[in-house]
Design a protein around this motif. Structure first.
Motif, PDB file in Angstrom:
ATOM      1  N   THR A 202      -2.819   5.474 -11.619  1.00 34.48           N
ATOM      2  CA  THR A 202      -2.665   6.098 -10.311  1.00 34.48           C
ATOM      3  C   THR A 202      -2.554   5.020  -9.249  1.00 34.48           C
ATOM      4  OG1 THR A 202      -3.992   7.983 -11.014  1.00 34.48           O
ATOM      5  CG2 THR A 202      -3.800   7.647  -8.659  1.00 34.48           C
ATOM      6  N   TRP A 203      -1.678   5.250  -8.273  1.00 36.10           N
ATOM      7  CA  TRP A 203      -1.602   4.368  -7.110  1.00 36.10           C
ATOM      8  C   TRP A 203      -2.590   4.928  -6.105  1.00 36.10           C
ATOM      9  CZ3 TRP A 203       3.601   2.843  -4.332  1.00 36.10           C
ATOM     10  CH2 TRP A 203       3.350   1.779  -3.456  1.00 36.10           C
ATOM     11  N   ASP A 204      -3.759   4.333  -6.038  1.00 39.60           N
ATOM     12  CA  ASP A 204      -4.827   4.779  -5.154  1.00 39.60           C
ATOM     13  C   ASP A 204      -4.541   4.316  -3.725  1.00 39.60           C
ATOM     14  OD1 ASP A 204      -7.620   4.395  -3.786  1.00 39.60           O
ATOM     15  OD2 ASP A 204      -7.969   5.724  -5.495  1.00 39.60           O
ATOM     16  N   LEU A 205      -4.873   5.137  -2.766  1.00 35.67           N
ATOM     17  CA  LEU A 205      -4.645   4.802  -1.353  1.00 35.67           C
ATOM     18  C   LEU A 205      -5.300   3.487  -0.949  1.00 35.67           C
ATOM     19  CD1 LEU A 205      -5.204   8.208   0.414  1.00 35.67           C
ATOM     20  CD2 LEU A 205      -3.061   6.987   0.121  1.00 35.67           C
ATOM     21  N   ARG A 206      -6.442   3.181  -1.540  1.00 31.40           N
ATOM     22  CA  ARG A 206      -7.190   1.984  -1.142  1.00 31.40           C
ATOM     23  C   ARG A 206      -6.664   0.715  -1.768  1.00 31.40           C
ATOM     24  NH1 ARG A 206     -12.347   5.147  -3.081  1.00 31.40           N
ATOM     25  NH2 ARG A 206     -10.763   5.463  -4.651  1.00 31.40           N
ATOM     26  N   ASP A 207      -5.899   0.837  -2.849  1.00 30.55           N
ATOM     27  CA  ASP A 207      -5.488  -0.332  -3.610  1.00 30.55           C
ATOM     28  C   ASP A 207      -3.977  -0.552  -3.544  1.00 30.55           C
ATOM     29  OD1 ASP A 207      -8.156  -0.563  -4.467  1.00 30.55           O
ATOM     30  OD2 ASP A 207      -7.778   0.821  -6.125  1.00 30.55           O
TER      31      ASP A 207
ATOM     32  N   HIS B  86       0.839  -1.196   0.000  1.00 28.64           N
ATOM     33  CA  HIS B  86       0.000   0.000   0.000  1.00 28.64           C
ATOM     34  C   HIS B  86       0.876   1.249   0.000  1.00 28.64           C
ATOM     35  CE1 HIS B  86      -4.096  -1.620   0.565  1.00 28.64           C
ATOM     36  NE2 HIS B  86      -3.415  -2.664   1.026  1.00 28.64           N
TER      37      HIS B  86
ATOM     38  N   ARG C  65      -2.149  10.771   0.178  1.00 30.18           N
ATOM     39  CA  ARG C  65      -2.926  11.051  -1.034  1.00 30.18           C
ATOM     40  C   ARG C  65      -2.498  10.101  -2.133  1.00 30.18           C
ATOM     41  NH1 ARG C  65      -2.498  17.391  -2.250  1.00 30.18           N
ATOM     42  NH2 ARG C  65      -4.017  16.836  -3.816  1.00 30.18           N
ATOM     43  N   SER C  66      -3.422   9.766  -3.004  1.00 26.03           N
ATOM     44  CA  SER C  66      -3.080   8.953  -4.166  1.00 26.03           C
ATOM     45  C   SER C  66      -2.095   9.711  -5.042  1.00 26.03           C
ATOM     46  CB  SER C  66      -4.347   8.626  -4.975  1.00 26.03           C
ATOM     47  OG  SER C  66      -5.254   7.899  -4.171  1.00 26.03           O
TER      48      SER C  66
END
Length: 104
Positions: free
Chosen positions: A54-59, A25, A30-31
């Motif tokens: 984008t490296w999303d915070l959730r993924d 993670h 922020r993403s």
């Protein structure tokens, strides 16, 4: 929780096709575009960073390394484009996390 504490979550490591695959993670609040990722390493072995997006915070992103049990160490370095250390020099946030892994 600090940013690096959330990098590796319970059950983050599996073995796939004889390689250790670690779900990592983003250690930032922020993403960020994947183009901001300077490096991701598992036990000192550079991981392959997915192209574009984008490296999303959730993924998490999945990083593979040679299969090994015991403690693993994951290091991440990301450029933060909106925080400048000097004119034209973005901040590089570095984080390292460790966890115990049982390889089956």
């Amino acid at each position: 929780m600090t940013m690096h504490e959330g990098m590796l979550r319970p059950g983050c490591a599996t073995v796939r096709d004889g390689r250790l695959v670690v779900a990592v993670h983003l250690p930032w609040y922020r993403s960020l575009p994947l183009s901001c990722v300077e490096s991701v390493e598992v036990n000192g072995v550079p991981g392959v960073i997915p192209d574009g997006g984008t490296w999303d915070l959730r993924d998490p992103i999945e990083v593979s390394a040679p299969a090994a049990g015991g403690e693993i160490e994951v290091s991440v370095a990301v450029r933060i484009p909106y925080i400048q250390q000097a004119p034209g020099v973005p901040l590089v946030q570095r984080a390292t996390a460790r966890t115990e892994v049982t390889v089956r």
